[in-house]
Design an enzyme around this catalytic site. Structure first.
Site, short mmCIF file in Angstrom:
data_model
loop_
_atom_site.label_atom_id
_atom_site.label_comp_id
_atom_site.label_asym_id
_atom_site.label_seq_id
_atom_site.Cartn_x
_atom_site.Cartn_y
_atom_site.Cartn_z
N GLN A 101 40.20 29.50 37.49
CA GLN A 101 38.86 29.82 38.01
C GLN A 101 37.84 29.62 36.88
O GLN A 101 38.02 30.12 35.78
CB GLN A 101 38.82 31.27 38.51
N TYR A 173 27.69 35.92 40.09
CA TYR A 173 27.55 35.14 38.86
C TYR A 173 26.60 33.94 39.09
O TYR A 173 25.99 33.85 40.14
CB TYR A 173 28.93 34.69 38.35
N ARG A 225 34.87 29.68 45.67
CA ARG A 225 34.87 31.08 46.09
C ARG A 225 33.44 31.59 46.24
O ARG A 225 32.58 31.29 45.41
CB ARG A 225 35.59 31.94 45.04
C1 LIG Z 1 41.01 44.19 37.69
C2 LIG Z 1 40.41 43.15 38.58
C3 LIG Z 1 39.91 41.98 38.04
C4 LIG Z 1 39.34 40.99 38.86
N1 LIG Z 1 38.93 39.80 38.31
C5 LIG Z 1 38.41 38.83 39.11
C6 LIG Z 1 38.08 37.53 38.58
O1 LIG Z 1 38.31 37.21 37.41
N2 LIG Z 1 37.49 36.65 39.43
C7 LIG Z 1 37.25 36.93 40.75
O2 LIG Z 1 36.72 36.09 41.48
N3 LIG Z 1 37.63 38.12 41.28
C8 LIG Z 1 38.22 39.06 40.50
N4 LIG Z 1 38.66 40.23 41.07
C9 LIG Z 1 38.61 40.40 42.54
C10 LIG Z 1 39.95 39.96 43.16
O3 LIG Z 1 40.16 38.57 43.03
C11 LIG Z 1 40.03 40.32 44.65
O4 LIG Z 1 39.01 39.64 45.35
C12 LIG Z 1 39.88 41.82 44.89
O5 LIG Z 1 40.72 42.56 44.02
C13 LIG Z 1 40.24 42.18 46.35
O6 LIG Z 1 41.57 41.83 46.63
P1 LIG Z 1 42.76 42.95 46.66
O7 LIG Z 1 42.33 43.97 47.67
O8 LIG Z 1 43.97 42.18 47.07
O9 LIG Z 1 42.84 43.52 45.28
C14 LIG Z 1 39.25 41.21 40.25
C15 LIG Z 1 39.78 42.40 40.80
C16 LIG Z 1 40.38 43.34 39.99
C17 LIG Z 1 40.99 44.57 40.61
#
Ligand SMILES: Cc1cc2nc3c(=O)[nH]c(=O)nc-3n(C[C@H](O)[C@H](O)[C@H](O)COP(=O)(O)O)c2cc1C
Length: 390
Positions: A101, A173, A225
């Protein structure tokens, strides 16, 4: 043993083949070295999670001024390629495709992170959650440079052995800042109306695609995304996002990825409208592109439901932090041993790097299903909040 659709392979239109339809969502570990070099902790973290169809590795900055937080991965210079290669190899260990990403944080950073430099964005408007950090407006030449930087970052991802890149247009962003009427008040070709606010995104996709056509194999994956709504006023509304999705459906990209904390959620702003946002998005895409859905998917039944409801691929973030062997356990018919809770004592065992452990025990304490906490907010509205880290 249940025969799940999500365990079946998937082939993109460009020929790239995934061994199953489970995707690891990008989860920043905040554990790269001070300059953005890959750390061994990150390599181990991804090795342990290989086996899903595709891993979207945590967000990497494409230039220095675009750094969003400490411990962030970088793809901004050639010297990072050897570390990124280790990351791609780690992801490939059990057959997952490796997608990086790539992003520029724009105004969602601060002078401490940028070592004294003022953040920059589409316009000189502070984020509504951080009114003291007013960015400066990017010049036309600088915008062209950022677009070129995305191309150069893509080439580095190719050289490092990644199978694709995901353009991070979500979570407020820089790309989202160009699309948002809150952060983009420009009156030149990059702003003024919704069509012009999409020009940066279009130019950037064209540059990434140009690099891919020249340097990458034909089955290199380019994804995009986006976040469907913003809470700020003015801000992105779902009607705007559906125009964005219509535009993206005609672009040379291989998939769309809607960023949500709950894939079944409805509008945060218009409570009278109870149609799920992903349903609206799927209707506009009209089968022109695959859609990755994400958000609060935990069980095999949740994942299967996402596909039954129209998603092409289903991504998990937090669940794969708790359970690195999720796909393997489904394959073995050992679903009863899948972890849905996480003990603070197991975080090392699960290969979670230190920066991520700290983040989970602070910002995500209520949203992780920790055994020593009452989970209050599992169906977290990620991607809607100016303050969200990744
Ligand atoms: C600790 C953490 C770090 C994340 N880092 C990113 C990231 O680098 N880029 C991004 O687009 N989303 C990031 N997210 C969002 C996740 O990609 C995802 O959309 C979000 O956790 C919801 O999915 P889930 O319910 O399966 O956790 C992050 C989420 C968490 C919990």
């Amino acid at each position: 043993m249940t025969e799940y659709q999500f365990m079946k392979p998937y082939t993109f239109a460009n020929g790239a083949r995934l061994q199953n339809r489970i995707v690891m969502a990008p989860v920043t570990t905040q554990s790269s070295f001070f300059d953005g070099t890959v750390s061994n902790d990150e390599v181990k973290f991804y090795q342990m999670r290989s086996g899903v169809g595709m891993i979207i590795a945590e967000v990497a900055n494409i230039n220095k001024e675009g750094k969003g937080f400490e411990g962030e991965l970088s793809v901004a210079e050639d010297r990072f390629i050897p570390g990124l290669s280790k990351l791609a190899n780690a992801i490939h260990l059990k057959g997952s495709k490796a997608v990086l990403q790539i992003f520029d944080a724009g105004r969602k950073t601060n002078r401490q992170i940028l070592r004294g430099i003022q953040p920059r964005s589409a316009s000189a408007v502070a984020p509504h959650r951080n009114p003291d950090e007013v960015p400066r407006e990017l010049t036309d030449d600088e915008i062209e440079q950022v677009i070129a930087d995305f191309g150069a970052a893509t080439l580095r991802a190719v050289k490092a052995g990644f199978d694709g890149v995901e353009i991070h247009g979500a979570n407020t962003y820089l790309l989202q800042q160009f699309f948002s009427p809150h952060s983009n008040r420009r009156t030149d070709k990059w702003g003024g109306n919704i069509e012009k606010r999409m020009n940066f995104i279009k130019a950037l996709i064209a540059e990434v695609r140009r690099v891919v056509a020249k340097y990458a194999p034909a089955d290199f994956i380019v994804g995009y995304r986006f976040s469907p709504e913003e809470l700020s006023n003015p801000g992105i509304r779902i009607a705007d996002t559906l125009k964005l999705v219509a535009m993206l459906s005609e672009q040379p990209i291989d998939y769309l990825h809607s960023s949500m904390g709950d894939r079944k959620r409805t509008s945060l702003l218009n409570k009278d409208d109870q149609e799920e946002l992903n349903h609206k998005i799927l209707t506009v895409i009209d089968e022109r592109k695959p859609l990755i859905e994400v958000g609060s998917v935990q069980t095999p039944t949740d994942a299967e439901m996402a596909l039954n409801e129209g998603a092409t691929l289903v991504a998990m973030g937090r669940e794969l932090l708790r359970e690195p062997n999720w796909v393997e356990k489904v394959r073995l018919g050992d679903e009863k041993s899948i972890r849905y809770m996480i003990s603070p004592a197991d975080m090392d065992l699960l290969g979670l790097p230190g920066g991520l452990q700290r983040e989970l025990r602070t910002g995500f304490l209520d949203a992780m299903n920790f055994t020593d906490q009452k989970t209050k907010n599992f169906r977290h509205q990620f991607g809607q909040m100016e303050g969200f880290g990744g």
